[in-house]
Each structure stands twice: as structure tokens, then as C-alpha cells.
Design an enzyme around this catalytic site. Structure first.
Site, short mmCIF file in Angstrom:
data_model
loop_
_atom_site.label_atom_id
_atom_site.label_comp_id
_atom_site.label_asym_id
_atom_site.label_seq_id
_atom_site.Cartn_x
_atom_site.Cartn_y
_atom_site.Cartn_z
CG PHE A 85 -16.76 14.55 -26.36
CD1 PHE A 85 -16.43 15.65 -25.63
CD2 PHE A 85 -15.84 13.54 -26.49
CE1 PHE A 85 -15.45 15.77 -24.84
CE2 PHE A 85 -14.95 13.49 -25.40
CZ PHE A 85 -14.76 14.47 -24.42
NE ARG A 101 -10.90 15.72 -29.07
CZ ARG A 101 -11.66 15.25 -28.15
NH1 ARG A 101 -13.04 15.13 -27.93
NH2 ARG A 101 -11.14 14.38 -27.21
CE1 TYR A 110 -4.08 1.92 0.44
CE2 TYR A 110 -2.58 3.42 1.65
CZ TYR A 110 -3.73 3.02 0.98
OH TYR A 110 -4.66 4.15 0.67
CG ASP A 118 -1.49 18.14 -21.32
OD1 ASP A 118 -1.00 17.01 -21.63
OD2 ASP A 118 -2.56 18.09 -21.52
CE LYS A 158 -4.60 10.56 -24.22
NZ LYS A 158 -4.84 11.54 -23.28
CG PHE A 163 -7.47 17.94 -23.94
CD1 PHE A 163 -7.49 17.48 -25.17
CD2 PHE A 163 -7.64 17.26 -22.84
CE1 PHE A 163 -7.89 16.00 -25.41
CE2 PHE A 163 -8.21 15.90 -22.95
CZ PHE A 163 -8.06 15.50 -24.34
CB THR A 164 -12.18 17.87 -23.62
OG1 THR A 164 -11.68 16.50 -23.46
CG2 THR A 164 -12.59 17.95 -24.91
#
Ligand code: PLP
Length: 490
Positions: A458, A391, A81, A224, A267, A133-134
Site C-alpha cells: 500500500f 485500509r 552517545y 501494542d 501516535k 496490523f501491517t
């Protein structure tokens, strides 16, 4: 970058620097099966069941194929943990490749965005950034802030060939600072590459200049860095002076101009789940750990299993190999060039993680209120079982103040390539389907909402074709659509 295919110049093609050791069968479907599946999914490709999808280009997020080395690492998970050795390994790897001192692991990218937004944004603040970005903007707004786009104008023009369409417009940035005042700018939100612009990179010169502008006024810069490795590849091949610099050194130099980063590990890091917030400021990192404990999990796992952290550490090491990146982005270019040769309008230059088809130019008979990109994604699925995603105006959502649809200038269908997953033959099938649709494009109907969620619509919105039940009509639909006006507010 050009594969040559034996056609011109030297006759040597290059190929992926790996071979296939395990395969996953995928289902081939018939057109009637796909017509039914897309109708059941409300013409939203997000709501399709993956078992009904042949080639899945919905996203490059969490869809990566891991290497044997990563899978081997999965067996070395320390599932304690607290204080897992895989966390130590991950933190060391992030410091080595990205350069930041402190790592706060999160379940995925938006977990990091949530923590950063809560800690830095106060009600009424403005956060400038190179295109929204969303999930990033959602968390900024939930924390009481407002996103302000300061990307260069070229980014909004799918035909502009600017090599670094992700660049920040320094004049726009300074005028936001002047307008709202330094005290109301918690940080500059810098994306590399810019997902919503079509995977377009930001140059090193621009990173340096924008960071300097902010730092001179005591404004922090957070990157980001979800696709920063792919951005580093573009800097190497496009920006003067970096031809002989390694991807590793470019990545580290990019990060060195910033104060921290949020990353979706799903990604570039070549894993299926995970993310992190990395910071240089020890005090901010400590506050972030406190939030991590509340929202993600203990600060040494943050929602990830030990094995996931091990796989991510190994994935980061693999992600910076030039030959891997050359094949990865080369595959994107291979698909894009076939479409360009057939005259299909796509965002140029070709970006890092996918091909973005320009639905406005593809479907000139539809108005933006008829959701051309959403319609094209649905039609592509019906034609071949290839799943892309919208998009455009659906993703852009409604302005929280006015309630109106945000009319995004870009209206795109994204064909995103999972890393190390598909072959060149899959790219051929995809290109052939898009090209066939382009030839009968006036048969594609527009869409209208039948269900519209409040947030990030979306993902779960449902639609119905205008003027018929099928997205692909038997005859051209030009006359139907030209009489429709604002159907988006249903
Ligand atoms: C995917 C993504 C995120 C969000 O990450 P998740 O892992 O999906 O939560 C943030 N920023 C960019 C640029 C992304 O592509």
C-alpha cells in the site's frame, strides 16, 4: 462527547484546552492541479507530495503538534552517545504511566516489533492477536511466524455498534492454542485500540480475561500500546465501573495485565518520531538491549536523539490529561457525526483516531478487486485536496502461501486526525467534500494495479483508473465496472 452546538439541551459547547501560538501555512490547490498530482502519484495518496495536500488526514502517525512545553524540552537534549539523562527521564516516565520496568528505546514502533519478534518467535509459530496490523504482522512473518486473527466477529462488521469491537474472542483464542499447542504460541499480541478495525477499543474486562487465559497456560501477553491512552479514554466513558477512575490509573491497570508492550510514540505520545519496547522480564529486556544495539542504536537512545526522548517523556504526561483526550476524540466524533447525518456509511461506533468510511457501501458499483477504498481516497483528494488513505484489500496484501489477495472484509478509507493540528473548520471542509462525493458516488471509477511492490504494497503501489484517465468520470460508471472481474493480479 456531543458538542451540542447550541442546538439542544444545555447551550455550552466545549473546546480544545489549548490555544494556537504558531501557524504553518498550507497550500490551496485547484482541481486541475489535483487531477495532475494524483495521476503523477499513481492514484496512491501515499505518493502525493505533501505540498499538494490541503488537509492531510493520511495518518495520525508522527503528525502531532507538540506543546510549548515539549518544544522547551527539545532544548534540554542531552546528546551524549551513552547514558543520556533524557533516556533516564523517559524510562522513569514509562514506568510511571505504563508500569513496565525496562524500556528499550527504538526509532519508531516497528523497531520495537522487530526486536520482540526476533526474540520470541520461532519458525512455524502462530501469534494470535486482535486483528493484524501491517508492520506488526510483517515482522511476525519475517521471524517465521504466522498471525492468527482472534478478534470478535463484530470487529469485521462496520455496522455493529458493539462498544468494544477490539475485544478478543476467548473461544477463538483457546482454539488456536489447542490447535497448534502452547509450545508454538510465543505470545498473545493484544492491540489497544485496534487500528485496522477503525480505532476500536478493547475493554478492561476483556484484557483481564484474555491475559488470564494466556497466563494460566504460561503464554506471555504483549500489548501494542500505540494508542492505549485513547483506549483508556473509551474504557472510562463506556465501561461500567471506570467512570470515576483517572486515565492514568486505567492505563496502568490495562498494562498491569500484560508482560510488556511495543509502542509507536508517533501516535499517543504526541511526538513526531520515536518508539519503545517496554518489558517486565529482566532477562528478556537484556536480550532486547543486545538486539537494540545491532538494529536501532545504543540501548540508551535506540535511534532517537536525546531531545526526542525528552519530548516523548513530556508528551506521555500530556497525553493522559482527560480534557485533552476529550477534545481529541471529540473532534473525531464531530467529523463522524456530520457524515452520519448525511447518510455516509462509516464504521460505527466512531473510533479513537479517525473516521473510517465504508467504501464497499459507499461504492457498491465497484467489486473489491477494483479497490474501492483506494479509488475513494483518490477521488476525495481530487475533489477537495483532503488526503485520506486506503485500509482494505490493498493494505491486506497477498497471502505468502497462496499468492492470492487477502480479501479483507473491511474495505475502508481512513480519515485520520493528527493530534492538536486541525480546527473545527477543517473538519467542516472535509465533511462537505465527502458528502458531495457521496452524492455523485457512481461517477467514481475503480482502479487496477500498474505497479505492485512485494511487501507492504500500500505504501508504494501505483494504479490506473478503469475505463478512463480520471478517477472521477463525467457520467455514472456502473456499466463499465460490472463487466470487470479479477483485475487485481495484474
Ligand atoms: C503505527 C503503528 C505501528 C508501527 O509503528 P511505526 O512507528 O509506524 O513504526 C504499530 N502498531 C500500530 C497499532 C500502529 O498504529
Amino acid at each position: 462527547m456531543n458538542r451540542n452546538n447550541g442546538k439542544t439541551r444545555n447551550r455550552r459547547s466545549w473546546a480544545e484546552p489549548y490555544k494556537i501560538k504558531m501557524v504553518e501555512p498550507i497550500k490551496m490547490t485547484t482541481r486541475p492541479q489535483r487531477e495532475k498530482a494524483i495521476a503523477d502519484a499513481g492514484f496512491n495518496t501515499f505518493l502525493l507530495s505533501s505540498k499538494d495536500v490541503y488537509i492531510d488526514l493520511l495518518t495520525d502517525s508522527g503528525t502531532n503538534a507538540m506543546s510549548d512545553n515539549q518544544w522547551a524540552g527539545m532544548l534540554l537534549g542531552d546528546e551524549a552517545y551513552a547514558g543520556s539523562r533524557n533516556f533516564d527521564r523517559l524510562q522513569k516516565t514509562i514506568t510511571e504511566y505504563y508500569g513496565y520496568e525496562h524500556t528499550i528505546p527504538t526509532h519508531q514502533g516497528r523497531g520495537a516489533e522487530h526486536i520482540l519478534s526476533m526474540l520470541t518467535i520461532r519458525k512455524g509459530d502462530s501469534i494470535p492477536g486482535n486483528m493484524y496490523f501491517t508492520t506488526t504482522r510483517m515482522h511476525q512473518e519475517l521471524a517465521g511466524g504466522q498471525f492468527v486473527d482472534v478478534i470478535i466477529d463484530e470487529a469485521h462488521d462496520p455496522t455493529s455498534l458493539h462498544p468494544f469491537k477490539g475485544n478478543i474472542d476467548l473461544d477463538k483464542l483457546q482454539s488456536v492454542i489447542d490447535d497448534v499447542g502452547v509450545a508454538h504460541i510465543p505470545y498473545l499480541c493484544m492491540h489497544a485500540t485496534v487500528n485496522m478495525a477503525g480505532g476500536q477499543p478493547i475493554s478492561m474486562a476483556n484484557i483481564r480475561a484474555a491475559s488470564k487465559l494466556c497466563h494460566n497456560q504460561d503464554i506471555p501477553v504483549f500489548l501494542d500500546a500505540t494508542r492505549a491512552v485513547e483506549n483508556a479514554y473509551f474504557i472510562k466513558i463506556r465501561e461500567e465501573g471506570f467512570e470515576n477512575t483517572s486515565i492514568e490509573d486505567i492505563l496502568k491497570a490495562m498494562c498491569s495485565h500484560t508482560d510488556g508492550c511495543t509502542v509507536s510514540g508517533k501516535k499517543d505520545c504526541l511526538v513526531n518520531i520515536g518508539g519503545f519496547l517496554a518489558l517486565n522480564d529482566a532477562e528478556l529486556a537484556d536480550r532486547a538491549r543486545n538486539e537494540c544495539v545491532i538494529y536501532e542504536g545504543l540501548h540508551t537512545y535506540g535511534g532517537m536523539a536525546g531531545r526526542d526522548m525528552e519530548a516523548m517523556a513530556r508528551g506521555i504526561e500530556e497525553s493522559v490529561e482527560f480534557n485533552y483526550l476529550h477534545a481529541r476524540i471529540g473532534q473525531v466524533v464531530y467529523l463522524g457525526e456530520q457524515l452520519l447525518e448525511a447518510g455516509v456509511p462509516i464504521v460505527e461506533p466512531i473510533g479513537g483516531h479517525g473516521i473510517f468510511v465504508d467504501a464497499r457501501r459507499f461504492l457498491p458499483h465497484l467489486t473489491q478487486d477494483q479497490f474501492p477504498a483506494q479509488a475513494l481516497a483518490a477521488a476525495l483528494y481530487v475533489d477537495s485536496g483532503v488526503r485520506g488513505m486506503e485500509r482494505g484489500v490493498v493494505s491486506a496484501g497477498r497471502d505468502p502461501n497462496t499468492g492470492q489477495n487477502r480479501k479483507s472484509r473491511l474495505e475502508l478509507v481512513r480519515l485520520t486526525l493528527p493530534r492538536r493540528v486541525y480546527t473545527q473548520a477543517h473538519m467542516d471542509v472535509t465533511a462537505e467534500s465527502v458528502i458531495d462525493l457521496f452524492e455523485k458516488r457512481d461517477h467514481i471509477r475503480g482502479l487496477t494495479f500498474s505497479y505492485e511492490p512485494d511487501h507492504l504494497r500500500f505504501f508504494r503501489a501505483r494504479f490506473h483508473p478503469i475505463g478512463g484517465d480520471s478517477i472521477l468520470a463525467d457520467a455514472p460508471v456502473t456499466s463499465v465496472s460490472s463487466t470487470m472481474s479479477d483485475t487485481a493480479s495484474v
